[in-house]
Design an enzyme around this catalytic site. Structure first.
Site, mmCIF file in Angstrom:
data_model
loop_
_atom_site.group_PDB
_atom_site.id
_atom_site.type_symbol
_atom_site.label_atom_id
_atom_site.label_comp_id
_atom_site.label_asym_id
_atom_site.label_seq_id
_atom_site.Cartn_x
_atom_site.Cartn_y
_atom_site.Cartn_z
ATOM 1 N N ASP A 87 -2.262 4.970 -13.697
ATOM 2 C CA ASP A 87 -2.360 4.973 -12.242
ATOM 3 C C ASP A 87 -2.162 6.388 -11.694
ATOM 4 O O ASP A 87 -1.667 7.288 -12.396
ATOM 5 C CB ASP A 87 -1.271 4.025 -11.696
ATOM 6 N N ASP B 232 -7.633 -2.368 -5.108
ATOM 7 C CA ASP B 232 -6.435 -3.219 -5.024
ATOM 8 C C ASP B 232 -6.715 -4.481 -4.230
ATOM 9 O O ASP B 232 -5.829 -5.322 -4.083
ATOM 10 C CB ASP B 232 -5.283 -2.454 -4.360
HETATM 11 C C1 DGJ Z 1 -1.485 0.962 -7.340
HETATM 12 C C2 DGJ Z 1 -2.427 0.166 -8.175
HETATM 13 O O1 DGJ Z 1 -3.721 0.260 -7.666
HETATM 14 C C3 DGJ Z 1 -1.941 -1.274 -8.248
HETATM 15 O O2 DGJ Z 1 -2.846 -2.041 -8.971
HETATM 16 C C4 DGJ Z 1 -0.580 -1.298 -8.883
HETATM 17 O O3 DGJ Z 1 -0.672 -0.898 -10.219
HETATM 18 C C5 DGJ Z 1 0.374 -0.412 -8.114
HETATM 19 N N1 DGJ Z 1 -0.152 0.913 -7.922
HETATM 20 C C6 DGJ Z 1 1.691 -0.316 -8.822
HETATM 21 O O4 DGJ Z 1 2.533 0.560 -8.234
#
Ligand code: DGJ
Length: 704
Positions: free
Chosen positions: A444, A508
């Protein structure tokens, strides 16, 4: 002196360049490889020089330069410390074979050499261009801009991509009427608002028709894409890395090479671009590494538990996942020391002993015993002030001395350009991969780069390269570990990151209505097997929408499928339906992940239809808004072989058809019909009456 002509061909495409009197080359022709160029073709390139302009006019060649009289945005902007800035490059030599050509240019007085490279991929016809500049002078060369490619565009209609967190890859159409139109990311990632790709084409080009060119800059840091209407009416395209002020200073003998710019041409709209880009990504960007590696169905813990990790709950989620057919269990954010919310602990990649008193091994063993592999979330480029790492090394971040830095999600960016920081982070992630049986990293990256300075100098370029080096090193030491590129959803999606990752977390947003749009446009450039797509909860966390399981599952089925939600809260009915859909996905994933994807046109803009064809075919029709018509027109399936016969079946016939239909066609009732490709292409498939939020999935089995 005189006119020299050069050509390359590959994948059914041909590029012809000319150079007059040793000037940098111009692109004379880009089109089908059919037909041989003729002797006087080059003369067609000549243009009148209008009154009121420089006497010899302005050359829009492959490297338009201000120093040779180009008044638009130059492809090269640089200067010397003593103030010199006028460059005049000339063609020195050319190397070429059938598909690849390199033009060597030189400006001896200014002390630079420049290389322009063009390659046509021999199987897909995708053109890859890049530029490389070398400082042959005795003093520093300050480079402000070098376009990877300059392309004269013969069309004025453009499709750029916009977006924000949870709403990535939204198309924006416009005409380039005057001056410069620029899309930039200054956020140190490809960004949500300006991903590094765009399309231009003939008037009214759409998914099925029109000439279209798709431009993709393979770079994960700052970038600029530009389209410019020149004052004489021509349009130019440029794409390259965007430097911070004074970022790129080349010492004597040093070189800078641009990212690669990949461009495809189509005569059948954006579907034709996809028909070139998907095989190109599979073969060239991924190097065929996902072939024969079926994409395992995921369970991801994020929306199920967020930071509330506790072993019994996770053990239970693993059991429920396995029972649904999940093959990889991914433990998202919240597992490491002191990580109870998003304000602390990034940088300390050891297991939180309060949540995992015996470490991760009991959970991993449980996951493995259930027949799944294990994946882990990390965010290696970042650190919180509240971490052991930054307490010990507060100076390990990208920062400008004496300046207060705005934070993003409460975190700083680690300075990976420093060998000590790089080694520390590499060491921590490497240790995790050695200590645990981890088959997958969700990598991430959750903040923009703002004060991206290292040791007093701008550093986005070197930081991006350090990120690539970190991934490359981990991959080479742990070749079995797959990596997902995630950046607050789809904030880091490009072909250069994809060379070293196996999946992109598209967004997301797990609301399937939003996802239908997001995935549709993502799919122009990226094939379904790298498109992370999850079945979320009934009530989407990022929108206020409630959607059916069918809508969520069929939407996710067309990507690299997964589940993200608290399945302990799913009803028994939802769980059993989900298990069935996962079964379908597994049965058809070879087709979905190798086939040819076509976005089908429907007259109702709220009806989004897709088809993936290998030998068999899958077709989905998603009604994302209330239907315009009482019954949808039949859905024509283009380009099917007329002589092919198919056994067609609607996989999810309506459970209560009388609710929306007084009479229900045989196919919609769920009967399998044997039909010809000719009829499907001409007459099309009848669709059920779909209400907003409903989706239909057809399977077509090829019989001959
Ligand atoms: C951002 C990501 O896009 C999410 O899927 C998740 O992993 C969160 N960060 C976790 O902090």
């Amino acid at each position: 002196m005189g006119t020299d002509r050069f050509q390359i061909s590959g994948g059914g495409e041909r590029l012809v360049f000319i150079s007059e009197d040793k000037a940098p080359p111009s692109l004379l022709y880009w089109g089908s490889a059919d037909g041989a160029p003729q002797i006087d073709d080059a003369l067609l390139h000549e243009r009148p020089v209008p009154q009121g302009q420089l006497d010899r006019g302005e050359r829009l060649d492959c490297l338009p330069e201000a120093g040779r009289g180009f008044t638009g945005h130059p492809a090269l902007i640089c200067h010397r410390a003593d103030g010199r800035f006028v460059t005049q490059l000339a063609l020195l030599s050319v190397d070429q074979d059938e598909t690849l050509i390199t033009f060597h240019l030189v400006d001896k007085a200014f002390g630079i050499e420049l290389r322009l490279t063009y390659q046509l991929d021999s199987s897909t016809g995708v053109m890859t261009a890049s530029s490389c500049i070398r400082n042959c002078g005795k003093d520093q060369l300050h480079l402000e801009w070098l376009s990877a490619a300059t392309i004269p565009a013969h069309h004025e209609e453009f499709l750029f991509f916009e977006g924000r967190w949870t709403r990535e890859f939204q198309p924006v159409r416009c005409r380039i009427e005057t001056g410069l139109t620029i899309k930039e990311s200054r956020s140190g990632r490809t960004s949500h608002h300006a991903p590094p790709f765009m399309i231009y084409g003939s008037h009214g080009f759409d998914e099925r028709q029109g000439e279209a060119y798709g431009v993709h800059l393979a770079w994960s840091g700052n970038h600029r894409l530009l389209a410019e209407r020149l004052r004489d009416g021509r349009i130019q395209i440029q794409a390259g890395e965007l430097f911070l002020p004074g970022e790129m200073i080349l010492a004597p003998a040093a070189s800078y090479e641009t990212p690669k710019c990949h461009v495809a041409r189509s005569t059948t709209g954006t579907n034709g671009l996809t028909a070139r880009f998907h095989p190109f990504v599979r073969e060239t960007i991924l190097g065929n590494r996902l072939v024969d590696r079926p994409r395992p169905v995921h369970f991801n813990t994020w929306e199920a538990i967020y930071f509330n990790h506790d072993m019994p709950r996770l053990m239970h989620l693993a059991e429920l996942s396995a029972a649904l057919g999940v093959e990889r269990f991914v433990l998202d954010d919240g597992w490491f020391k002191g990580r109870h919310d998003d304000t602390a602990a990034l940088g300390d990649w050891t297991v939180d002993r309060e949540k995992y008193p015996d470490g991760l091994i009991p959970l991993i063993n449980h996951v493995k015993k259930l027949g799944m592999t294990f994946g882990l979330w990390v965010e290696p480029e970042m650190a919180n002030a509240n971490s052991d790492l930054l307490r010990a090394h507060p100076d390990w971040i990208l920062a400008a001395d004496g300046r207060q830095q705005p934070l993003g999600r409460g975190q700083y960016v680690l300075d990976l350009t420093r060998p000590d920081v790089f080694d520390n982070i590499h060491g921590q992630i490497d240790a995790l991969l050695r200590a645990y049986d981890i088959g997958y990293l969700k990598w991430d990256m959750n903040r923009d780069l703002t004060h991206a300075a290292s040791r007093g100098r701008p550093a986005v370029h070197h930081q991006t390269q350090a990120l690539y080096a970190l991934m490359d090193r981990l991959r080479s030491d742990h070749p079995h570990v797959e990596i997902e590129s995630c950046s607050s959803g789809g904030g880091r999606a490009d072909y250069e990151i994809l060379k070293r990752t196996d999946r992109i977390w598209t967004s997301d947003c797990n609301d399937p209505i939003e996802r239908q749009h997001i995935q549709r446009h993502f799919s122009i450039f990226f094939p379904p097997e790298v498109m992370g797509a999850h079945v979320g909860p009934r009530h989407a966390h990022t929108t206020a929408r409630i959607t059916s399981l069918e809508m969520r599952a069929v939407t996710a089925l067309f990507g690299h499928m997964g589940i993200e939600g608290n399945i302990a809260d799913f009803s028994e009915g939802e769980k059993s339906q989900l298990a069935t859909w996962i079964g379908h996905h597994k049965k058809w994933r070879d087709l979905l992940h190798r086939g040819r994807l076509t976005r089908l046109a429907a007259e109702d803009k709220g009806l989004l239809c897709l088809m993936v064809e290998d030998r068999d075919i899958l077709v989905s029709a998603a009604q994302v808004e209330s239907p315009v018509y009482a019954t949808a027109p039949h859905l024509q399936l283009p380009d099917l072989q007329p002589t092919a016969n198919y056994r067609v079946q609607l996989i999810n016939p309506p459970r209560n058809p009388a609710l929306t239909m007084k009479q229900t066609p045989a196919l919609i009732k769920g009967n399998a019909l044997t039909v010809s490709g000719a009829q499907l292409a001409h007459g099309g498939l009848p669709l059920p009456v779909l209400r907003a939020g409903e989706i239909a999935l057809f399977h077509l089995q090829r019989l001959n």
